[in-house]
Motif scaffolding. Structure first.
Motif, PDB file in Angstrom:
ATOM      1  N   GLU A  36     -45.222 -86.809 -26.319  1.00 32.78           N
ATOM      2  CA  GLU A  36     -45.267 -85.882 -27.397  1.00 32.78           C
ATOM      3  C   GLU A  36     -43.893 -85.090 -26.993  1.00 32.78           C
ATOM      4  O   GLU A  36     -43.760 -84.525 -25.948  1.00 32.78           O
ATOM      5  CB  GLU A  36     -46.501 -84.973 -27.115  1.00 32.78           C
ATOM      6  N   PRO A  37     -43.198 -84.951 -28.242  1.00 34.96           N
ATOM      7  CA  PRO A  37     -41.950 -83.856 -27.847  1.00 34.96           C
ATOM      8  C   PRO A  37     -42.262 -82.316 -27.806  1.00 34.96           C
ATOM      9  O   PRO A  37     -43.202 -81.823 -28.737  1.00 34.96           O
ATOM     10  CB  PRO A  37     -41.094 -84.159 -29.015  1.00 34.96           C
ATOM     11  N   VAL A  38     -41.937 -81.512 -26.839  1.00 32.38           N
ATOM     12  CA  VAL A  38     -42.014 -80.032 -26.904  1.00 32.38           C
ATOM     13  C   VAL A  38     -40.443 -79.556 -27.307  1.00 32.38           C
ATOM     14  O   VAL A  38     -39.740 -79.720 -26.543  1.00 32.38           O
ATOM     15  CB  VAL A  38     -42.229 -79.592 -25.572  1.00 32.38           C
ATOM     16  N   TYR A  39     -40.355 -79.271 -28.545  1.00 27.70           N
ATOM     17  CA  TYR A  39     -38.829 -79.024 -29.100  1.00 27.70           C
ATOM     18  C   TYR A  39     -38.828 -77.666 -29.507  1.00 27.70           C
ATOM     19  O   TYR A  39     -39.677 -76.999 -29.916  1.00 27.70           O
ATOM     20  CB  TYR A  39     -38.964 -79.977 -30.172  1.00 27.70           C
ATOM     21  N   LYS A  40     -37.670 -77.189 -28.923  1.00 26.25           N
ATOM     22  CA  LYS A  40     -37.042 -75.902 -29.012  1.00 26.25           C
ATOM     23  C   LYS A  40     -35.791 -75.749 -29.394  1.00 26.25           C
ATOM     24  O   LYS A  40     -35.090 -76.391 -28.668  1.00 26.25           O
ATOM     25  CB  LYS A  40     -37.806 -74.968 -27.948  1.00 26.25           C
ATOM     26  N   VAL A  41     -35.176 -74.728 -30.246  1.00 24.23           N
ATOM     27  CA  VAL A  41     -33.984 -74.498 -30.516  1.00 24.23           C
ATOM     28  C   VAL A  41     -33.690 -73.103 -30.020  1.00 24.23           C
ATOM     29  O   VAL A  41     -34.623 -72.306 -30.611  1.00 24.23           O
ATOM     30  CB  VAL A  41     -33.587 -74.658 -31.801  1.00 24.23           C
ATOM     31  N   ILE A  42     -32.945 -72.577 -28.999  1.00 30.28           N
ATOM     32  CA  ILE A  42     -32.663 -71.207 -28.638  1.00 30.28           C
ATOM     33  C   ILE A  42     -31.227 -70.900 -28.658  1.00 30.28           C
ATOM     34  O   ILE A  42     -30.452 -71.882 -28.564  1.00 30.28           O
ATOM     35  CB  ILE A  42     -33.351 -71.126 -27.207  1.00 30.28           C
ATOM     36  N   PRO A  43     -30.779 -69.769 -28.578  1.00 29.71           N
ATOM     37  CA  PRO A  43     -29.435 -69.471 -28.426  1.00 29.71           C
ATOM     38  C   PRO A  43     -28.782 -69.426 -27.340  1.00 29.71           C
ATOM     39  O   PRO A  43     -29.587 -69.823 -26.216  1.00 29.71           O
ATOM     40  CB  PRO A  43     -29.502 -67.643 -28.856  1.00 29.71           C
ATOM     41  N   ASP A  44     -27.533 -69.547 -27.015  1.00 28.51           N
ATOM     42  CA  ASP A  44     -26.847 -69.805 -25.718  1.00 28.51           C
ATOM     43  C   ASP A  44     -26.880 -68.642 -24.905  1.00 28.51           C
ATOM     44  O   ASP A  44     -25.878 -67.947 -24.499  1.00 28.51           O
ATOM     45  CB  ASP A  44     -25.240 -70.225 -26.105  1.00 28.51           C
ATOM     46  N   ASP A  45     -27.982 -68.145 -24.433  1.00 31.82           N
ATOM     47  CA  ASP A  45     -28.247 -66.927 -23.285  1.00 31.82           C
ATOM     48  C   ASP A  45     -28.540 -67.457 -22.224  1.00 31.82           C
ATOM     49  O   ASP A  45     -29.950 -68.055 -22.345  1.00 31.82           O
ATOM     50  CB  ASP A  45     -29.089 -66.066 -24.409  1.00 31.82           C
ATOM     51  N   ARG A  46     -28.299 -67.164 -21.212  1.00 28.57           N
ATOM     52  CA  ARG A  46     -28.574 -67.805 -19.777  1.00 28.57           C
ATOM     53  C   ARG A  46     -30.128 -67.405 -19.624  1.00 28.57           C
ATOM     54  O   ARG A  46     -30.760 -68.049 -18.964  1.00 28.57           O
ATOM     55  CB  ARG A  46     -27.761 -67.255 -18.660  1.00 28.57           C
ATOM     56  N   GLU A  47     -30.289 -65.954 -19.626  1.00 28.06           N
ATOM     57  CA  GLU A  47     -31.736 -65.744 -19.556  1.00 28.06           C
ATOM     58  C   GLU A  47     -32.794 -66.557 -20.369  1.00 28.06           C
ATOM     59  O   GLU A  47     -33.915 -66.741 -19.782  1.00 28.06           O
ATOM     60  CB  GLU A  47     -31.763 -64.130 -19.362  1.00 28.06           C
ATOM     61  N   THR A  48     -32.553 -66.530 -21.520  1.00 25.70           N
ATOM     62  CA  THR A  48     -33.516 -67.230 -22.222  1.00 25.70           C
ATOM     63  C   THR A  48     -33.473 -68.864 -22.324  1.00 25.70           C
ATOM     64  O   THR A  48     -34.481 -69.324 -22.138  1.00 25.70           O
ATOM     65  CB  THR A  48     -32.963 -67.193 -23.937  1.00 25.70           C
ATOM     66  N   ILE A  49     -32.552 -69.506 -21.685  1.00 18.45           N
ATOM     67  CA  ILE A  49     -32.624 -70.689 -21.102  1.00 18.45           C
ATOM     68  C   ILE A  49     -33.131 -70.836 -20.161  1.00 18.45           C
ATOM     69  O   ILE A  49     -34.140 -71.879 -19.929  1.00 18.45           O
ATOM     70  CB  ILE A  49     -31.023 -71.362 -20.932  1.00 18.45           C
ATOM     71  N   GLU A  50     -33.071 -70.060 -19.025  1.00 21.42           N
ATOM     72  CA  GLU A  50     -33.845 -70.289 -17.939  1.00 21.42           C
ATOM     73  C   GLU A  50     -35.314 -70.049 -17.925  1.00 21.42           C
ATOM     74  O   GLU A  50     -36.209 -70.762 -17.507  1.00 21.42           O
ATOM     75  CB  GLU A  50     -33.320 -69.263 -16.933  1.00 21.42           C
ATOM     76  N   SER A  51     -35.781 -68.883 -18.827  1.00 23.08           N
ATOM     77  CA  SER A  51     -37.180 -68.714 -18.962  1.00 23.08           C
ATOM     78  C   SER A  51     -37.929 -69.971 -19.825  1.00 23.08           C
ATOM     79  O   SER A  51     -38.914 -70.411 -19.649  1.00 23.08           O
ATOM     80  CB  SER A  51     -37.263 -67.443 -19.772  1.00 23.08           C
ATOM     81  N   THR A  52     -36.897 -70.540 -20.778  1.00 19.43           N
ATOM     82  CA  THR A  52     -37.583 -71.653 -21.480  1.00 19.43           C
ATOM     83  C   THR A  52     -37.585 -72.668 -20.761  1.00 19.43           C
ATOM     84  O   THR A  52     -38.627 -73.672 -20.729  1.00 19.43           O
ATOM     85  CB  THR A  52     -36.630 -71.676 -22.777  1.00 19.43           C
ATOM     86  N   LEU A  53     -36.660 -73.067 -19.871  1.00 18.91           N
ATOM     87  CA  LEU A  53     -36.616 -74.074 -19.090  1.00 18.91           C
ATOM     88  C   LEU A  53     -38.042 -74.164 -18.058  1.00 18.91           C
ATOM     89  O   LEU A  53     -38.887 -75.092 -17.971  1.00 18.91           O
ATOM     90  CB  LEU A  53     -35.384 -74.456 -18.111  1.00 18.91           C
ATOM     91  N   LYS A  54     -38.125 -73.025 -17.571  1.00 16.94           N
ATOM     92  CA  LYS A  54     -39.445 -72.604 -16.606  1.00 16.94           C
ATOM     93  C   LYS A  54     -40.670 -72.801 -17.367  1.00 16.94           C
ATOM     94  O   LYS A  54     -41.529 -73.314 -17.079  1.00 16.94           O
ATOM     95  CB  LYS A  54     -39.244 -71.218 -15.972  1.00 16.94           C
ATOM     96  N   GLU A  55     -40.625 -72.300 -18.756  1.00 14.79           N
ATOM     97  CA  GLU A  55     -42.064 -72.531 -19.475  1.00 14.79           C
ATOM     98  C   GLU A  55     -41.984 -73.998 -19.741  1.00 14.79           C
ATOM     99  O   GLU A  55     -43.526 -74.143 -19.553  1.00 14.79           O
ATOM    100  CB  GLU A  55     -41.664 -71.696 -20.902  1.00 14.79           C
ATOM    101  N   MET A  56     -41.224 -74.676 -20.124  1.00 14.19           N
ATOM    102  CA  MET A  56     -41.432 -75.916 -20.467  1.00 14.19           C
ATOM    103  C   MET A  56     -41.851 -76.846 -19.377  1.00 14.19           C
ATOM    104  O   MET A  56     -42.658 -77.988 -19.472  1.00 14.19           O
ATOM    105  CB  MET A  56     -40.115 -76.761 -21.061  1.00 14.19           C
ATOM    106  N   SER A  57     -41.281 -76.385 -17.936  1.00 15.46           N
ATOM    107  CA  SER A  57     -41.493 -77.253 -16.889  1.00 15.46           C
ATOM    108  C   SER A  57     -42.928 -76.713 -16.132  1.00 15.46           C
ATOM    109  O   SER A  57     -43.909 -77.487 -16.310  1.00 15.46           O
ATOM    110  CB  SER A  57     -40.471 -77.136 -15.688  1.00 15.46           C
ATOM    111  N   ASP A  58     -43.123 -75.579 -16.085  1.00 18.07           N
ATOM    112  CA  ASP A  58     -44.355 -75.009 -15.424  1.00 18.07           C
ATOM    113  C   ASP A  58     -45.686 -74.851 -16.524  1.00 18.07           C
ATOM    114  O   ASP A  58     -46.569 -75.059 -16.094  1.00 18.07           O
ATOM    115  CB  ASP A  58     -44.191 -73.647 -14.776  1.00 18.07           C
TER     116      ASP A  58
END
Length: 182
Positions: free
Chosen positions: A46-68
């Motif tokens: 199952e894909p968990v698909y997201k499109v987010i802005p090029d913002d480091r804080e947003t990227i980090e929190s999204t990576l953590k959310e998708m992983s954890d």
């Protein structure tokens, strides 16, 4: 937890793009990742698909959310790997990972250099966060296919090693490496 639910493998697909996240243009890179993974994987996923802005804080929190939280065994990112000021995907990836796997980036650049001399500007990398493999890909659909073809043979075994689910591949589409059991 039921059998069907426990068998469901989640894979994150994360596009980092200011313009695509604002709807200025359609994201073609995320769907390109999904298309390649559908060819390569026989496992139900199952894909968990997201499109987010090029913002480091947003990227980090999204990576953590998708992983954890989402418990994706792998997160494949696209975009933000160049030298421009807003290109921060490798930095965000390194910030959330426990171990870096620089061989992924080396292999992808090596393959990409066969097609375009500016591939040397790309800063793709990979690393692990818990039981999640995070792989940074470039932003162009053609380059996504070339890079995934180059590194996917190592991905299922890497996920085995970090305690993730067994990814069954499609041998008609791609060959993967797993050591033979004794």
């Amino acid at each position: 937890m039921g059998t069907a639910e426990s068998a469901r493998i989640k894979i994150g697909i994360l596009t980092s793009s200011d313009r695509a996240s604002k709807g200025i243009y359609e994201d073609r890179s995320g769907p390109a990742i999904k298309e390649v993974l559908n060819e390569y994987l026989k496992s139900d996923w199952e894909p968990v698909y997201k499109v987010i802005p090029d913002d480091r804080e947003t990227i980090e929190s999204t990576l953590k959310e998708m992983s954890d939280d989402e418990q994706c065994c792998m997160i494949v990112t696209t975009g933000g790997t160049g030298p421009a000021p807003r290109d921060v995907m490798p930095e965000a990836t390194e910030a959330v990972c426990e171990k870096m796997l620089p061989g992924f980036g080396e292999q992808m650049r090596s393959v990409s250099l066969q097609y375009v001399p500016t591939a040397i500007l790309s800063r793709q990398t990979a690393g692990t966060r818990g039981k999640t493999l995070i792989v940074n890909l470039p932003g162009k659909p053609k380059a996504i296919r070339e890079c995934l073809e180059a590194v996917f043979p190592a991905i299922p075994y890497c996920i085995d090693l970090i305690g993730g689910p067994f990814l069954e591949h499609n041998p008609e589409a791609i060959h993967v490496f797993r050591p033979k059991e004794k």
